[in-house]
Design an enzyme around this catalytic site. Structure first.
Site, PDB file in Angstrom:
ATOM      1  N   GLN A 177       1.394  15.822  65.780  1.00  0.00           N
ATOM      2  CA  GLN A 177       1.002  17.034  65.042  1.00  0.00           C
ATOM      3  C   GLN A 177       0.990  16.826  63.527  1.00  0.00           C
ATOM      4  OE1 GLN A 177       4.018  19.798  66.321  1.00  0.00           O
ATOM      5  NE2 GLN A 177       3.281  19.871  68.422  1.00  0.00           N
ATOM      6  N   HIS A 244       6.541  19.031  65.230  1.00  0.00           N
ATOM      7  CA  HIS A 244       7.326  19.924  64.357  1.00  0.00           C
ATOM      8  C   HIS A 244       7.516  19.388  62.937  1.00  0.00           C
ATOM      9  CE1 HIS A 244       9.149  21.257  68.451  1.00  0.00           C
ATOM     10  NE2 HIS A 244       7.853  21.493  68.353  1.00  0.00           N
ATOM     11  N   GLU A 336       8.540  33.629  65.924  1.00  0.00           N
ATOM     12  CA  GLU A 336       9.278  34.569  65.077  1.00  0.00           C
ATOM     13  C   GLU A 336       8.608  34.812  63.734  1.00  0.00           C
ATOM     14  OE1 GLU A 336      13.160  32.871  64.456  1.00  0.00           O
ATOM     15  OE2 GLU A 336      13.740  33.131  66.563  1.00  0.00           O
ATOM     16  N   TYR A 346      19.041  30.513  60.645  1.00  0.00           N
ATOM     17  CA  TYR A 346      18.102  31.244  61.501  1.00  0.00           C
ATOM     18  C   TYR A 346      18.261  30.908  62.980  1.00  0.00           C
ATOM     19  CZ  TYR A 346      16.549  33.443  57.370  1.00  0.00           C
ATOM     20  OH  TYR A 346      16.572  34.217  56.241  1.00  0.00           O
ATOM     21  N   TYR A 357       9.449  24.503  77.643  1.00  0.00           N
ATOM     22  CA  TYR A 357       8.042  24.543  78.041  1.00  0.00           C
ATOM     23  C   TYR A 357       7.857  24.418  79.544  1.00  0.00           C
ATOM     24  CZ  TYR A 357       6.383  24.352  73.273  1.00  0.00           C
ATOM     25  OH  TYR A 357       6.110  24.661  71.977  1.00  0.00           O
TER      26      TYR A 357
END
Ligand code: HEC
Length: 464
Positions: A177, A244, A336, A346, A357
């Site tokens: 990614q 990520h 979120e 958080y 998943y």
């Protein structure tokens, strides 16, 4: 006496059962293979006799209702399994609702209607970009667009792509990614010419090992020059995972805020000695502000502003009050929207509204003392990516609303915030591609970067 009978009926390897298997084995007989109901009611019609919040549905499953014929599942299923059933039912409820619902799916030359504005869609760039990731607006009307494989492109006013990408960028490793991601101009670009880039930094060979880094430089003609590192994590933090990366920048009062995703390292989000899973605040030249929340903690990386993040890929500043908001990808479920405050945790991966998943449970809890709650969370996942605030201009009724992009749900969602609370949500665009970024241009138009197909489109106000 130990309840031997009960423990022996526990399903073997039950924790590894996937949520759809749990449903099929324990619930479908009474609630229907398609959730349509039978001896027990429908679980997808949006009607919850015993309360519709996550906590209430959890309770309905755990405590059951023996006189009415609903088995209490606590003790048979674990809290994690019951929690993942709640998420699973939410997904199914949403799928059923979406199937019967109309969204504004724009097509060129037609007017798309939404609650507060109508718009036409115009395709600015149709071909020639590969995985466009972010856009920045130059004062002369041209745009800078990043392509994830590692190119920074200049796009002319009418959408023509300069065939020559910017030369001499730092080495960018496209990996999973990651690749070249964020681009933004310094707020005083007119005078100082600084362009900031966020990208996957590290080595390709023998195996890609990378982490998100931030540089700035100036573009002279087609040449990247005067480069300075703003934040380059130590080599030891590079990871082989392809997931990520975070990124996204916000500038405010001489500071830059940016995100590094948890790079597949889950618990690293909770570790202040590691950069992954954090939002940073630095001076815009890379120096650490003396009043950052963890500067006095000798074990912490001093640039950290907040932690416990998974993969935030939306970051924006509300010009009304300087509040910083971030959208963050959850795992399966549990995306979120957060209000980012200094020093706060958080919660990832200790608390989450999502599950793994593959449908196995992750954790049973969604709240914990000392951990922030999101302003809203979305299940099933939107795959939130890209976030901006409407400046007004061409869409005055949306002024100050947030626009949030979504990859999986292929949407742009308008979110109204008043007094720190979300008061309205509306999907204003749907199903024309995976939305990677949303940005309001200085011309007041709303630009949307799409992946598959790779395009840049913009929303123009329209009557009727
Ligand atoms: C033996 C039949 C039976 C089985 C098996 C069963 N249920 Fe139920 N369920 C019912 C009945 C009957 C009700 C309605 C109870 C009532 O009216 O209070 C119900 C109610 C519920 C409710 C509350 C619905 C509402 O409107 O508030 C939920 C949630 C639920 N079941 C989930 C599940 C899940 C998840 C499973 C599998 C782990 C399951 N049920 C297994 C019979 C069953």
């Amino acid at each position: 006496m130990l309840p031997i009978l009960l423990t022996t009926v526990l399903p073997a390897a039950g924790q590894r059962m996937k949520v759809d298997e749990i449903y099929g084995k324990y619930c479908a007989a009474c609630h229907g293979a398609k959730f349509e109901g039978g001896q027990g009611g429908s679980l997808v019609d949006g009607v919850w006799k015993h309360g519709s919040s996550d906590a209430e549905i959890f309770r309905s499953i755990a405590k059951g209702n023996i006189p009415m014929g609903m088995t209490p599942w606590e003790g048979i299923l674990t809290d994690e399994q019951i929690r993942s059933l709640v998420i699973f039912l939410r997904e199914k409820e949403k799928e059923t609702r979406v199937a019967g619902m109309e969204f504004p799916v724009p097509s060129p030359d037609t007017v798309t209607k939404t609650e507060l504005h109508n718009y036409r869609i115009e395709t600015l760039v149709k071909d020639g970009l590969e995985r466009p990731w972010a856009i920045a607006f130059l004062p002369d009307g041209r745009k800078l667009v990043t392509e994830r494989p590692g190119r920074l492109r200049i796009v002319g006013k009418e959408g023509k792509i300069d065939p020559q990408p910017v030369k001499g960028l730092p080495e960018i490793v496209e990996h999973g990614q990651g690749g070249l991601m964020e681009v933004a101009l310094h707020p005083d670009y007119q005078n100082n010419g600084w362009v900031y880039l966020g990208f996957a930094d590290g080595e390709r060979e023998p195996k890609a090992r990378v982490i998100t880094a931030v540089v700035r430089g100036r573009i002279k003609g087609h040449q990247w020059s005067d480069q300075e590192w703003i934040y380059r994590p130590d080599e030891k933090f590079r990871a082989v995972a392809g997931v990520h990366f975070g990124t996204r920048f916000v500038f405010d009062q001489g500071y830059i805020y940016f995100v590094i995703g948890e790079r597949g390292g889950m618990m690293e989000s909770q570790d202040l000695s590691r950069p992954s899973g954090k939002i940073f605040r630095l001076h815009d030249d890379g120096r650490v502000p003396e009043d950052n929340p963890f500067v006095k903690n000798p074990d912490a990386i001093p640039g950290i502003w907040s932690y416990g993040h998974r993969n935030p890929q939306g970051l924006v500043l509300d010009p009304r009050d300087g509040a910083i908001y971030s959208t963050e990808h959850g795992p399966r479920g549990g995306d979120e929207l957060n209000l980012i405050l200094p020093g706060r945790n958080y919660g990832w991966p200790v608390i989450t509204y999502g599950m793994n998943y593959n449908g196995t449970p992750m954790v049973a809890i969604t709240e914990k003392e000392g951990m922030q709650q999101p302003l809203v969370h979305w299940t099933p996942s939107v795959a939130v990516c890209g976030l901006d605030v409407v400046t007004g201009g061409q869409f005055p009724n949306w002024k100050h609303d947030l626009l949030s992009g979504g990859l999986a749900q292929q949407e742009v969602r308008r979110i109204r915030i008043a007094n720190g609370k979300v008061t309205q949500q509306e999907i204003i665009l749907k199903n024309i591609g995976r939305v990677r970024d949303v940005a309001c241009g200085p011309d007041g138009l709303i630009y949307v970067l799409l992946n598959s197909p790779d395009r840049v489109v913009r929303l123009m106000p329209a009557d009727g």
